[in-house]
Scaffold this motif. Structure first.
Motif, mmCIF file in Angstrom:
data_model
loop_
_atom_site.group_PDB
_atom_site.id
_atom_site.type_symbol
_atom_site.label_atom_id
_atom_site.label_comp_id
_atom_site.label_asym_id
_atom_site.label_seq_id
_atom_site.Cartn_x
_atom_site.Cartn_y
_atom_site.Cartn_z
ATOM 1 N N HIS A 108 0.802 -1.254 0.092
ATOM 2 C CA HIS A 108 -0.050 -0.045 -0.059
ATOM 3 C C HIS A 108 0.835 1.447 0.040
ATOM 4 C CE1 HIS A 108 -3.261 -2.767 1.285
ATOM 5 N NE2 HIS A 108 -4.031 -1.938 0.634
ATOM 6 N N MET A 109 1.775 1.142 0.731
ATOM 7 C CA MET A 109 2.808 2.473 0.754
ATOM 8 C C MET A 109 3.527 2.606 -0.786
ATOM 9 S SD MET A 109 4.676 2.470 4.514
ATOM 10 C CE MET A 109 4.997 0.970 4.739
ATOM 11 N N ALA A 110 3.752 1.546 -1.357
ATOM 12 C CA ALA A 110 4.408 1.855 -2.714
ATOM 13 C C ALA A 110 3.566 2.261 -3.618
ATOM 14 C CB ALA A 110 5.000 0.303 -3.229
ATOM 15 N N ARG A 111 2.223 1.792 -3.406
ATOM 16 C CA ARG A 111 1.040 2.311 -4.416
ATOM 17 C C ARG A 111 0.846 3.689 -4.255
ATOM 18 N NH1 ARG A 111 -4.367 0.605 -2.546
ATOM 19 N NH2 ARG A 111 -3.778 2.406 -1.195
ATOM 20 N N ASP A 112 0.798 4.173 -2.858
ATOM 21 C CA ASP A 112 0.624 5.616 -2.532
ATOM 22 C C ASP A 112 2.111 6.539 -3.168
ATOM 23 O OD1 ASP A 112 -1.808 4.983 -1.439
ATOM 24 O OD2 ASP A 112 -0.841 4.997 0.521
ATOM 25 N N ALA A 113 3.004 5.774 -3.031
ATOM 26 C CA ALA A 113 4.264 6.560 -3.609
ATOM 27 C C ALA A 113 4.167 6.642 -4.984
ATOM 28 C CB ALA A 113 5.381 5.956 -3.247
ATOM 29 N N VAL A 114 3.850 5.752 -5.840
ATOM 30 C CA VAL A 114 3.619 5.737 -7.426
ATOM 31 C C VAL A 114 2.536 7.144 -7.677
ATOM 32 C CG1 VAL A 114 2.835 4.603 -9.253
ATOM 33 C CG2 VAL A 114 4.338 3.307 -7.844
ATOM 34 N N ALA A 115 1.495 6.731 -6.953
ATOM 35 C CA ALA A 115 0.427 7.919 -7.202
ATOM 36 C C ALA A 115 0.732 9.271 -6.777
ATOM 37 C CB ALA A 115 -0.670 7.379 -6.433
ATOM 38 N N LEU A 116 1.694 9.444 -5.861
ATOM 39 C CA LEU A 116 2.188 10.581 -5.667
ATOM 40 C C LEU A 116 3.186 10.999 -6.635
ATOM 41 C CD1 LEU A 116 2.274 12.998 -3.767
ATOM 42 C CD2 LEU A 116 4.141 11.752 -2.486
ATOM 43 N N GLY A 117 3.816 10.174 -7.073
ATOM 44 C CA GLY A 117 5.019 10.558 -8.181
ATOM 45 C C GLY A 117 4.123 10.858 -9.462
ATOM 46 N N PHE A 119 0.973 12.084 -9.615
ATOM 47 C CA PHE A 119 0.604 13.473 -9.510
ATOM 48 C C PHE A 119 1.505 14.649 -9.476
ATOM 49 C CE2 PHE A 119 -0.514 16.975 -6.445
ATOM 50 C CZ PHE A 119 -1.541 17.212 -7.058
ATOM 51 N N ILE A 120 2.850 14.532 -9.070
ATOM 52 C CA ILE A 120 3.936 15.279 -9.097
ATOM 53 C C ILE A 120 4.263 15.763 -10.357
ATOM 54 C CG2 ILE A 120 5.998 16.029 -8.411
ATOM 55 C CD1 ILE A 120 5.399 14.894 -5.713
ATOM 56 N N ALA A 121 4.503 14.391 -11.303
ATOM 57 C CA ALA A 121 5.023 14.634 -12.685
ATOM 58 C C ALA A 121 3.970 15.239 -13.453
ATOM 59 C CB ALA A 121 5.210 13.304 -13.101
ATOM 60 N N SER A 122 2.826 15.024 -13.245
ATOM 61 C CA SER A 122 1.671 15.829 -14.310
ATOM 62 C C SER A 122 1.581 17.223 -13.804
ATOM 63 C CB SER A 122 0.364 15.228 -13.936
ATOM 64 O OG SER A 122 -0.223 15.147 -12.964
ATOM 65 N N THR A 123 1.785 17.425 -12.546
ATOM 66 C CA THR A 123 1.597 18.809 -12.037
ATOM 67 C C THR A 123 2.867 19.460 -12.721
ATOM 68 O OG1 THR A 123 0.505 18.210 -10.134
ATOM 69 C CG2 THR A 123 1.513 20.323 -10.151
ATOM 70 N N LEU A 124 3.909 19.074 -12.614
ATOM 71 C CA LEU A 124 5.047 19.588 -13.316
ATOM 72 C C LEU A 124 5.098 19.850 -14.814
ATOM 73 C CD1 LEU A 124 7.993 18.039 -11.223
ATOM 74 C CD2 LEU A 124 7.281 20.527 -10.977
ATOM 75 N N LEU A 125 4.450 18.747 -15.576
ATOM 76 C CA LEU A 125 4.468 18.892 -17.018
ATOM 77 C C LEU A 125 3.354 20.144 -17.302
ATOM 78 C CD1 LEU A 125 4.875 17.664 -19.711
ATOM 79 C CD2 LEU A 125 2.908 16.185 -19.429
ATOM 80 N N ILE A 126 2.394 20.105 -16.382
ATOM 81 C CA ILE A 126 1.143 21.133 -16.810
ATOM 82 C C ILE A 126 1.839 22.730 -16.375
ATOM 83 C CG2 ILE A 126 -1.076 22.072 -16.013
ATOM 84 C CD1 ILE A 126 -1.880 19.392 -15.574
ATOM 85 N N ALA A 127 2.452 22.547 -15.489
ATOM 86 C CA ALA A 127 3.247 24.021 -15.227
ATOM 87 C C ALA A 127 4.280 24.370 -16.091
ATOM 88 C CB ALA A 127 4.016 23.917 -13.763
ATOM 89 N N GLY A 128 4.906 23.519 -16.721
ATOM 90 C CA GLY A 128 6.105 23.479 -17.732
ATOM 91 C C GLY A 128 5.425 24.194 -19.095
ATOM 92 N N VAL A 129 4.178 23.534 -19.378
ATOM 93 C CA VAL A 129 3.482 23.686 -20.857
ATOM 94 C C VAL A 129 2.941 25.247 -20.537
ATOM 95 C CG1 VAL A 129 1.542 23.279 -22.018
ATOM 96 C CG2 VAL A 129 2.939 21.405 -21.444
ATOM 97 N N THR A 130 2.283 25.593 -19.336
ATOM 98 C CA THR A 130 1.880 26.926 -19.254
ATOM 99 C C THR A 130 2.640 27.718 -19.123
ATOM 100 O OG1 THR A 130 0.115 25.434 -17.618
ATOM 101 C CG2 THR A 130 0.243 27.898 -17.440
ATOM 102 N N ALA A 131 3.914 27.618 -18.625
ATOM 103 C CA ALA A 131 4.860 28.517 -18.473
ATOM 104 C C ALA A 131 5.653 28.750 -19.858
ATOM 105 C CB ALA A 131 5.893 28.453 -17.423
ATOM 106 N N GLY A 132 5.440 27.976 -20.779
ATOM 107 C CA GLY A 132 6.079 28.088 -22.073
ATOM 108 C C GLY A 132 7.359 27.368 -22.025
#
Length: 134
Positions: A108-117, A119-132
Motif C-alpha cells: 500500500h505504501m508503494a502504491r501511494d508513492a507511485v500515485a504521488l509520483g 501526480f507530481i509529474a503531471s503537475t510539473l508537466l502542466i506547469a511547464g507547458v503553461t509557462a512555455g
C-alpha cells in the motif's frame, strides 16, 4: 403540612423533559430526581454532551457524572446502565488506525508513492507547458 410522595408513574411524568418555547428542559435539578427512567435518560444526555464536547478522543467516566451534579448513590444505582444505554444508542466507537495495520503494508505504501509520483509529474508537466518551458 407535609406533602405525600407522588406515585412512581406520576413522578416519572413530572421528571420527564418538558417542551418550552426555546427547546426542552428538565424540570428538576439532578439531585432531586427520583424516577429511574428519567434519571437514566438525563444521564445518557449528559454522557452524549461530554463525548461531543471532548472531541475524537473523548473519555467519559462515572466521576464526570458526579461532577455534573449527580449524587453518588444515584450514580451508583444508574450510572453503569446509562453508559450501556449510551453505547446501545451510539454504537461502538471506531478504533484509530495504528501503524502496522494493513493500510500501512509495503504494497500500500508503494502504491501511494507511485500515485504521488504521477501526480507530481503531471503537475510539473502542466506547469511547464503553461509557462512555455516545454
Amino acid at each position: 403540612m407535609s406533602q405525600a410522595p407522588a406515585p412512581a408513574i406520576g413522578r416519572a411524568w413530572l421528571e420527564s423533559r418538558k417542551a418550552v418555547d426555546d427547546g426542552y428542559i428538565w424540570p428538576f435539578p439532578r439531585h432531586q430526581m427520583q424516577a429511574r427512567g428519567a434519571i437514566r435518560k438525563r444521564m445518557v444526555e449528559d454522557i452524549q454532551e461530554m463525548v461531543h464536547d471532548g472531541g475524537a478522543e473523548a473519555v467519559v467516566t462515572i466521576a464526570d457524572l458526579l461532577n455534573k451534579g449527580w449524587p453518588g448513590e444515584t450514580v451508583l444505582a444508574h450510572g453503569v446502565i446509562a453508559f450501556q444505554m449510551f453505547r446501545a444508542e451510539n454504537g461502538p466507537t471506531p478504533k484509530p488506525i495504528r501503524l502496522g495495520s494493513r493500510r500501512d503494508s509495503v504494497r500500500h505504501m508503494a502504491r501511494d508513492a507511485v500515485a504521488l509520483g504521477l501526480f507530481i509529474a503531471s503537475t510539473l508537466l502542466i506547469a511547464g507547458v503553461t509557462a512555455g518551458a516545454i
